[in-house]
Design an enzyme around this catalytic site. Sequence first.
Site, short mmCIF file in Angstrom:
data_model
loop_
_atom_site.label_atom_id
_atom_site.label_comp_id
_atom_site.label_asym_id
_atom_site.label_seq_id
_atom_site.Cartn_x
_atom_site.Cartn_y
_atom_site.Cartn_z
N TYR A 75 0.81 -1.19 0.15
CA TYR A 75 -0.05 -0.11 0.03
C TYR A 75 0.77 1.31 -0.03
O TYR A 75 0.33 2.41 -0.02
CB TYR A 75 -0.95 -0.02 1.08
CG TYR A 75 -2.17 -1.02 1.14
CD1 TYR A 75 -2.22 -2.02 0.16
CD2 TYR A 75 -3.13 -0.94 2.08
CE1 TYR A 75 -2.78 -3.14 0.18
CE2 TYR A 75 -4.22 -1.76 1.89
CZ TYR A 75 -3.87 -2.91 1.18
OH TYR A 75 -5.29 -3.88 1.03
N ASP A 94 -6.06 -6.22 6.00
CA ASP A 94 -7.02 -5.39 5.48
C ASP A 94 -8.15 -6.54 5.07
O ASP A 94 -9.40 -6.26 5.55
CB ASP A 94 -6.90 -4.85 4.02
CG ASP A 94 -7.63 -3.56 3.65
OD1 ASP A 94 -8.74 -3.58 4.08
OD2 ASP A 94 -7.53 -3.25 2.55
N LYS A 124 2.66 -15.15 3.86
CA LYS A 124 2.45 -16.17 2.63
C LYS A 124 3.89 -16.27 2.19
O LYS A 124 4.29 -16.40 1.07
CB LYS A 124 1.80 -15.43 1.63
CG LYS A 124 1.22 -16.41 0.73
CD LYS A 124 0.28 -17.27 0.78
CE LYS A 124 0.00 -18.50 -0.36
NZ LYS A 124 -0.52 -19.58 -0.02
N ASP A 135 -4.10 -17.90 3.78
CA ASP A 135 -5.02 -18.69 3.36
C ASP A 135 -5.61 -19.42 4.18
O ASP A 135 -6.96 -19.72 4.39
CB ASP A 135 -4.65 -19.65 2.00
CG ASP A 135 -3.41 -20.10 1.91
OD1 ASP A 135 -2.76 -19.80 2.90
OD2 ASP A 135 -3.01 -20.83 0.96
N ASP A 144 -11.74 -7.54 7.75
CA ASP A 144 -13.01 -7.40 7.25
C ASP A 144 -13.88 -8.81 7.47
O ASP A 144 -15.07 -8.66 7.76
CB ASP A 144 -13.04 -6.99 5.59
CG ASP A 144 -13.13 -5.62 5.51
OD1 ASP A 144 -12.75 -4.92 6.49
OD2 ASP A 144 -13.67 -5.20 4.41
#
Length: 359
Positions: free
Chosen positions: A144, A252, A195, A228, A256
């Site tokens: 970001y 992020d 990851k 994941d 959510d």
Amino acid sequence: MPEQSSPQPKRIAIIPGDGIGKEVIPEVVKVMKAAVSAGSRELSIVEFDWGADRYLRDGTTLPLDAVEMFRRDFDAILLGALGDARIPDNRHGADILMGLRFRLDLYANVRPCTLLDRRLTPLRDRDENDIQFTVIRENTEGSYVGMGGFFKKGTADEIATQEDVNTRKGVERILRFAYEYARKHGRKRVCMSDKSNALAYGHDLWRRTFAAVRGDYPEIESSHMYIDNLLMQMVRDPSQFEVIVTCNMFGDIASDVGAQLAGGLGLAPSGNIHPGQVSMFEPVHGSAPQIAGKGIANPMGAVLAAAMMLSHLGLTGEARRMETAVRAAIAEGQTTADLGGSLATRAAGDWLVRRVESA
Ligand code: ATP
């Protein structure tokens, strides 16, 4: 006897912003004032009109001296939401939100996912004891930071790159923040998610830094999950998590999912924190253009964000009064439509004020 001086008022900057931000923040101010006036502390509140209307009127996004002013004159910032269909590239929102996050170096995005009433989770047979974890998202690095570019844009041969920035200092400080948060809040487990099996450089740094840091917190159980798997496990059995720490993009997304498990976007609070410096609190939801202007937005996410802010500033009793009022409103069905009630935004705020005053 010398006269006892009352503590300095806490100085709060408020940016209602756009859309439902402008509808929920006035309710938050009412509830916060009621909670604080019941105690011995005071708030000094200054409102800033930055957002889409101001940008369209005179081009202002984040004024040049804003960061210095916040550091000098304020203890905390409360933000509503930014986003407006008239500004499709969200230029003003990016300048204000990302500008404050990056320039105030608010490196820890803290998102508690706490189920306040079992009827609000979409998971079958889960209750309040199962869903009470916090996602801690790195807030100043990763994908970001806006590094990258286009080559041959708009042609069939177009190439787009987006850099993923991970620094040893940045990763170490967010991992330590997560452990310190766990200690401070009596939590016993920290799970780091990355990851590193696919992102062999940036997330290898996360793995190695985690291995180096975790030994400094022997009383906390440390674990690791690929992102994941983490998302799958959050849905399968959220009770296994207490504190989750991860990079900007994964945080992020995970927060959510966590917000939905705990009752939806209307209820979810967050803090953008740099310990010891002026920090910023906001609801997780955005400006919600589909429901903006109708007076039906749920003010509770913003109320809980303000409670987080007061708690961060040491006004823990006042914060607890606000949280207790939100729990009571949910238990008694005194909510907006997203939580199954029939109250408008203002009526929901009024109910919380009355509850806080009668506590
Ligand atoms: P952004 O991109 O700025 O996050 P968005 O429209 O993509 O904005 P949100 O603003 O977070 O996403 O909201 C998505 C939907 O969730 C809304 O259209 C609305 O239905 C619901 N929602 C979000 N916040 C609230 C709230 N406070 N009260 C009720 N519903 C909400």
